[in-house]
Write a protein that holds these residues in place. Sequence first.
Motif, PDB file in Angstrom:
ATOM      1  N   MET A 183       0.815  -1.067  -0.146  1.00  0.00           N
ATOM      2  CA  MET A 183      -0.177   0.066  -0.202  1.00  0.00           C
ATOM      3  C   MET A 183       0.848   1.279  -0.062  1.00  0.00           C
ATOM      4  O   MET A 183       1.717   1.472   1.120  1.00  0.00           O
ATOM      5  N   SER A 184       0.545   2.533  -1.139  1.00  0.00           N
ATOM      6  CA  SER A 184       1.198   2.911  -0.869  1.00  0.00           C
ATOM      7  C   SER A 184       1.368   4.320   0.299  1.00  0.00           C
ATOM      8  O   SER A 184      -0.346   3.899   0.564  1.00  0.00           O
ATOM      9  N   ASN A 185       2.070   5.283   0.577  1.00  0.00           N
ATOM     10  CA  ASN A 185       1.452   6.290   1.465  1.00  0.00           C
ATOM     11  C   ASN A 185      -0.026   7.330   1.134  1.00  0.00           C
ATOM     12  O   ASN A 185      -0.738   6.749   2.325  1.00  0.00           O
ATOM     13  N   SER A 186       0.161   7.430   0.069  1.00  0.00           N
ATOM     14  CA  SER A 186      -1.263   7.448  -0.518  1.00  0.00           C
ATOM     15  C   SER A 186      -2.751   6.905  -0.118  1.00  0.00           C
ATOM     16  O   SER A 186      -3.423   7.456   0.620  1.00  0.00           O
ATOM     17  N   SER A 187      -2.564   5.636  -0.170  1.00  0.00           N
ATOM     18  CA  SER A 187      -3.284   4.853   0.387  1.00  0.00           C
ATOM     19  C   SER A 187      -3.128   5.107   1.488  1.00  0.00           C
ATOM     20  O   SER A 187      -4.714   5.002   1.954  1.00  0.00           O
ATOM     21  N   GLU A 188      -2.644   4.724   1.758  1.00  0.00           N
ATOM     22  CA  GLU A 188      -2.754   3.853   3.336  1.00  0.00           C
ATOM     23  C   GLU A 188      -3.481   6.096   4.227  1.00  0.00           C
ATOM     24  O   GLU A 188      -4.066   5.619   5.275  1.00  0.00           O
ATOM     25  N   GLU A 189      -2.516   7.555   3.310  1.00  0.00           N
ATOM     26  CA  GLU A 189      -3.242   8.631   4.545  1.00  0.00           C
ATOM     27  C   GLU A 189      -4.599   8.750   3.905  1.00  0.00           C
ATOM     28  O   GLU A 189      -5.262   9.235   4.755  1.00  0.00           O
ATOM     29  N   PHE A 190      -5.488   7.857   2.973  1.00  0.00           N
ATOM     30  CA  PHE A 190      -6.913   8.393   1.903  1.00  0.00           C
ATOM     31  C   PHE A 190      -7.334   7.302   3.413  1.00  0.00           C
ATOM     32  O   PHE A 190      -8.661   7.375   3.564  1.00  0.00           O
ATOM     33  N   ALA A 191      -7.033   6.162   3.261  1.00  0.00           N
ATOM     34  CA  ALA A 191      -7.460   5.384   4.413  1.00  0.00           C
ATOM     35  C   ALA A 191      -7.788   5.498   5.569  1.00  0.00           C
ATOM     36  O   ALA A 191      -9.137   5.600   6.766  1.00  0.00           O
ATOM     37  N   ARG A 192      -6.414   6.501   6.387  1.00  0.00           N
ATOM     38  CA  ARG A 192      -6.802   7.190   7.673  1.00  0.00           C
ATOM     39  C   ARG A 192      -7.832   8.368   7.439  1.00  0.00           C
ATOM     40  O   ARG A 192      -8.424   8.134   8.665  1.00  0.00           O
ATOM     41  N   TYR A 193      -7.625   8.884   6.767  1.00  0.00           N
ATOM     42  CA  TYR A 193      -8.540  10.081   6.275  1.00  0.00           C
ATOM     43  C   TYR A 193     -10.060   9.083   6.457  1.00  0.00           C
ATOM     44  O   TYR A 193     -11.140   9.831   7.382  1.00  0.00           O
TER      45      TYR A 193
END
Length: 91
Positions: A1-11
Amino acid sequence: MSNSSEEFARYAEAERQLCDAAAPVLAAIIRAIEVRAGLCVAEIRVTVDPSNRSNDASAISCTIIRAHLAPSSDGPYGRRPLHLVEPPGGG
């Protein structure tokens, strides 16, 4: 999972939790204000002041973005106070 995908999931998860917790309380507050003011609120904005972030409400501001007058003197959810009802003839 990329950083942006992880960030989106957390958001997305944080947003869901916020909606689950705040929506029932906010809905009750908005309904009460609509009845008292004779308005139908369509959109609000809640802003957190990052320079004043703390555990109290002083860092939060709320703004009605869109609203319109209630369609009748009864307001959207019940009777409005008499001082908000326009007399016949608009007087």
